[in-house]
Design an enzyme around this catalytic site. Structure first.
Site, PDB file in Angstrom:
ATOM      1  CG  HIS A   1      -1.762   1.260   1.340  1.00 49.20           C
ATOM      2  ND1 HIS A   1      -3.059   1.251   0.733  1.00 49.20           N
ATOM      3  CD2 HIS A   1      -1.765   2.325   1.799  1.00 49.20           C
ATOM      4  CE1 HIS A   1      -3.595   2.442   0.705  1.00 49.20           C
ATOM      5  NE2 HIS A   1      -2.617   3.166   1.464  1.00 49.20           N
ATOM      6  CB  CYS A   2       2.018   3.514  -2.852  1.00 49.76           C
ATOM      7  SG  CYS A   2       3.111   4.764  -3.134  1.00 49.76           S
ATOM      8  CE  LYS A   3       1.341   4.693   5.645  1.00 50.96           C
ATOM      9  NZ  LYS A   3       1.946   5.252   7.035  1.00 50.96           N
TER      10      LYS A   3
ATOM     11  CG  ASN B   1      -4.810   7.952  -0.553  1.00 50.26           C
ATOM     12  OD1 ASN B   1      -4.877   7.373   0.249  1.00 50.26           O
ATOM     13  ND2 ASN B   1      -6.030   9.112  -0.919  1.00 50.26           N
TER      14      ASN B   1
END
Length: 410
Positions: free
Chosen positions: A153-155, A158
């Site tokens: 999951h890439c912040k 998003n």
């Protein structure tokens, strides 16, 4: 006054006893545009806009030909590819096909009850999404949905990076590195030429009207704005520092994903294996650093018992008793100790007699030893068996010998 009897605050849930019912349900995130945006996502877009402005508005127009055309081409393609791949990565829904096929996909999902199931996905069935999934599917807790081919999951985006949008993510990563590296090279060239030969950087027609070399123009050729040499170099220093940080982070991320390609695993698999190895290492260290104390005490007791057995076996045969109970062993040890002490004292007495011993003294010592080693007779038997009168013995004042007292003198 009825307001005093009312309860304005509720201290317990109205219904249900499960702890999960206290947590509100969460709506799944469709993609990276779902509200609210992550702070790192906003920072990423601001950095992208800033680098695009300084690249095409300030530094590339200062380059002489044909380097300006080459820089426009390479930087333009890099920024465009990054923009397109970034938008595609954020827009594509990485959810599993069974999740996307549901009609109520955007509605809140049921809460997970750990009292009924140990895991969210068990036996290829997700109890939150309520669908059958593939073996490479993982339920993302941030997006609250099952992602097909989950990587991470890439912040910054998003959204989750999975099988459907991974290659767009990889293209955005490579293009970003190329664009930042190109901008860094351009700024370093301008910084060096600013001190060596600034006329090379003032080839634009707008510089013909400028009389002094201390004035510079930015946002060429459409909207030239005057600035000082100090302002141009200060902005160049800030941009170089920002480009260096971005280049280090992006290069590290690219190298990590190339390593994952080589190993044939995903980011999730890498993190999972690393946690398992750390857990095994902690368990092994805990076992090695904490030996069991009862085992050591037992071993010491065994060693003590083994050390005592040879001492008992070396004692004379008449000191060994057949009883093995604790009481009998204690009695035997005490008797043996007393007899050993008496034997030692008798030997000492013999060592003190340097002259010839009297027969009377030898008879007396033999009688005393026989009395001790044999069974103690009764008093009546003593009186009957002993008919002789013992001769009193006195010690010589000089301590050289033992002499018997003459009864005639008395």
């Amino acid at each position: 006054m009825n307001c005093f009897g009312r309860r304005f605050r509720r201290t317990s849930p109205a219904r249900g006893s499960s702890k999960s019912e206290l947590v509100p349900s969460k709506t799944p995130r469709i993609n990276g545009w779902s509200w609210p945006p992550q702070p790192l996502q906003v920072v990423g877009w601001l950095v992208y806009v800033y680098l695009a402005v300084v690249t095409f508005g300030i530094y590339v127009p200062l380059l002489p030909r044909p380097w300006s055309a080459v820089s426009y081409a390479i930087s333009g393609v890099s920024f465009f590819i990054h923009f397109f791949t970034n938008i595609a990565t954020v827009t594509i829904d990485p959810a599993d096909v069974s999740v996307r096929a549901k009609k109520n996909y955007s509605s809140p999902l049921p809460l997970f009850d750990r009292a009924k199931q140990a895991h969210v996905i068990q036996n290829l069935h997700c109890y939150l999404c309520d669908v059958k999934v593939c073996p490479k599917v993982k339920h993302c807790g941030v997006c609250n949905k099952c992602v097909e081919g989950f990587d991470h999951h890439c912040k910054w985006l998003n959204t989750c990076v999975g099988q459907r949008n991974y290659w767009f993510f990889f293209g955005a990563l490579v293009s970003a590195i190329l664009a930042v590296f190109m901008l860094l090279v351009v700024i370093l060239f301008i910084f060096v030429q600013h001190y060596l030969d600034p006329h090379i950087l003032r080839t634009a027609p707008q510089f013909d009207a400028m009389l002094g070399n201390t004035t510079w123009l930015v946002f060429l050729p459409l909207a030239p704005v005057e600035t000082s040499s100090a302002g141009l170099l200060t902005l160049a220093f800030i941009t170089v520092m920002l480009c260096t940080v971005c280049l280090l982070l992006l290069t590290h991320l690219l190298g990590f994903h190339l390593y994952l390609f080589y190993k044939g695993i995903s980011t999730y698999d890498y993190v999972k294996r690393k946690r398992q190895n750390e857990a095994r290492k902690r368990d092994s260290e805990a076992k090695n650093s904490c030996p069991s104390k009862p085992h050591s005490s037992t071993q010491k007791s065994h060693e003590g018992s083994n050390d005592c057995e040879p001492a008992l076996s070396q004692s004379p045969s008449f000191f060994n008793f057949p009883n093995t109970s604790p009481l009998s062993s204690r009695l035997s040890e005490s008797i043996c100790t007393e007899l050993e002490n008496f034997k030692t004292s008798a030997e000492k007495e013999n060592s003190f007699n340097y002259g010839t011993e009297n027969p009377t003294e030898n008879n007396t010592r033999a009688i005393s030893m026989s009395v001790i080693t044999s069974k103690k007779p009764d008093k009546s038997e003593e009186d009957q068996g002993t008919g002789e009168t013992s001769i009193p013995v006195v010690q010589d004042p000089l301590g050289s010998s033992v002499m018997a007292q003459d009864p005639a003198k008395d």
